[in-house]
Write a protein that holds these residues in place. Structure first.
Motif, PDB file in Angstrom:
ATOM      1  N   HIS A  61       0.852  -1.206   0.000  1.00  0.00           N
ATOM      2  CA  HIS A  61       0.000   0.000   0.000  1.00  0.00           C
ATOM      3  C   HIS A  61       0.877   1.241   0.000  1.00  0.00           C
ATOM      4  O   HIS A  61       2.088   1.156   0.135  1.00  0.00           O
ATOM      5  N   HIS A  63       1.301   3.837   1.979  1.00  0.00           N
ATOM      6  CA  HIS A  63       1.804   4.563   3.156  1.00  0.00           C
ATOM      7  C   HIS A  63       3.334   4.644   3.166  1.00  0.00           C
ATOM      8  O   HIS A  63       4.026   3.668   2.870  1.00  0.00           O
ATOM      9  N   ASP A  65       5.567   4.531   5.415  1.00  0.00           N
ATOM     10  CA  ASP A  65       6.354   3.581   6.220  1.00  0.00           C
ATOM     11  C   ASP A  65       6.506   2.220   5.534  1.00  0.00           C
ATOM     12  O   ASP A  65       7.190   1.341   6.058  1.00  0.00           O
ATOM     13  N   HIS A  66       5.893   2.082   4.349  1.00  0.00           N
ATOM     14  CA  HIS A  66       6.040   0.834   3.576  1.00  0.00           C
ATOM     15  C   HIS A  66       6.658   1.068   2.193  1.00  0.00           C
ATOM     16  O   HIS A  66       6.844   0.109   1.447  1.00  0.00           O
ATOM     17  N   HIS A 136      -7.636  -1.484   5.908  1.00  0.00           N
ATOM     18  CA  HIS A 136      -6.699  -0.394   6.179  1.00  0.00           C
ATOM     19  C   HIS A 136      -7.085   0.707   5.202  1.00  0.00           C
ATOM     20  O   HIS A 136      -7.431   0.398   4.057  1.00  0.00           O
ATOM     21  N   ASP A 157      -0.634  -3.957   6.543  1.00  0.00           N
ATOM     22  CA  ASP A 157      -1.328  -3.264   7.633  1.00  0.00           C
ATOM     23  C   ASP A 157      -2.801  -3.598   7.524  1.00  0.00           C
ATOM     24  O   ASP A 157      -3.379  -3.539   6.435  1.00  0.00           O
TER      25      ASP A 157
HETATM   26 ZN   LIG Z   1      -0.368   1.649   6.495  1.00  0.00          ZN
END
Ligand SMILES: [Zn+2]
Ligand SMILES: [Zn+2]
Length: 246
Positions: A61, A63, A65-66, A136, A157
């Motif tokens: 996804h 985001h 942090d990924h 998510h 997530d």
């Molecule tokens: Zn996420």
């Protein structure tokens, strides 16, 4: 003939000196695939492998942090050699691909951008990768990898309201996020450690590794809560650079 998974990043929300943000190195008979690319995973990857050996990337996804270290891979592949390396596949939800292109339109020179959707399966060096829509807010896909009877499942997530049965049933290794503890206020887009443990028990996985561990928390407590809910299933905390051979 092996399926192996190495944790490149196990921190939730942001990376710390001891844990990068989310990312995993998957090896299928020696062929390498990166699964998510959170901040710090690039440095961990370079301690294990030469980046030109990476044959593909899957992002679950959009985001940050990924995803943010995918731009390290972009720069290395495009500017780090005498000639730019030829594109490798980068599979991600359409929404994620649009966000990557918005930040760095040149990304399509280093990666063959391939949109994936829930229910879809792709092949990587003889392994089958299938994708499950997770609970998510951005479009988020959990990943199930099957190879010669071995199964690795990754939650990405997610909150509880997703098809964990399809994702993780009978997995040899289930890497599941466990962002919260029992005392936290619940939020539907992430799991608590107890929920992760309960899901692992329900799906009858062989081994549970809990990840997406937020900085500044007592991770031993997170582990204890997951283990209690998982019953007899072996549970452990994700640690960067830990390798699992299935
Ligand atoms: Zn996420
Ligand atoms: Zn995350």
């Amino acid at each position: 003939m092996t399926l192996a998974v190495t944790i490149l990043g196990s921190s939730g929300i942001y990376g710390t000196p001891t844990r990068a943000a989310s990312g995993y190195l998957v090896e299928v008979d020696g062929s390498r695939l990166c699964l998510d690319a959170g901040a710090g995973t690039w440095r961990n990857l370079l301690t294990l492998a030469d980046y030109p050996s990476i044959a593909g990337i899957v992002l679950t996804h959009r985001h940050p942090d990924h995803t943010t270290d995918v731009f390290q891979a972009l720069h290395a592949r495009h500017y780090g050699q005498t000639e730019p390396l030829s594109p490798i596949p980068l599979w991600a939800p359409e929404e994620t691909i649009e966000v990557l292109q918005g930040y760095a339109p040149e990304i399509s020179k280093s990666f063959d951008l391939r949109a994936i959707t829930e229910g879809e399966s792709i092949e990587f060096n003889g392994a089958s990768l299938s994708f499950v829509r997770m609970a998510h807010p951005p479009v988020t896909l959990g990943v199930r990898i099957e190879h010669l009877g071995k199964v690795f499942a990754y939650s990405a997530d997610s909150g509880l309201d997703a098809d964990f049965e399809t994702l993780a049933r009978d997995a040899d290794l289930f890497v599941c996020e466990a962002t919260f503890q029992d005392a936290d206020d619940p939020w539907p887009g992430h799991l608590s450690a107890s929920q992760a443990g309960g899901l692992a028990a329900k799906a009858d996985v062989a081994r549970l590794v809990i990840t997406h561990l937020p900085p500044g928390r007592d991770h031993e407590r997170t582990l204890a809560e997951a283990q209690e809910a998982a019953g007899s299933i072996a549970v452990e905390l994700a640690e960067d650079l830990r390798r699992f051979e299935l």
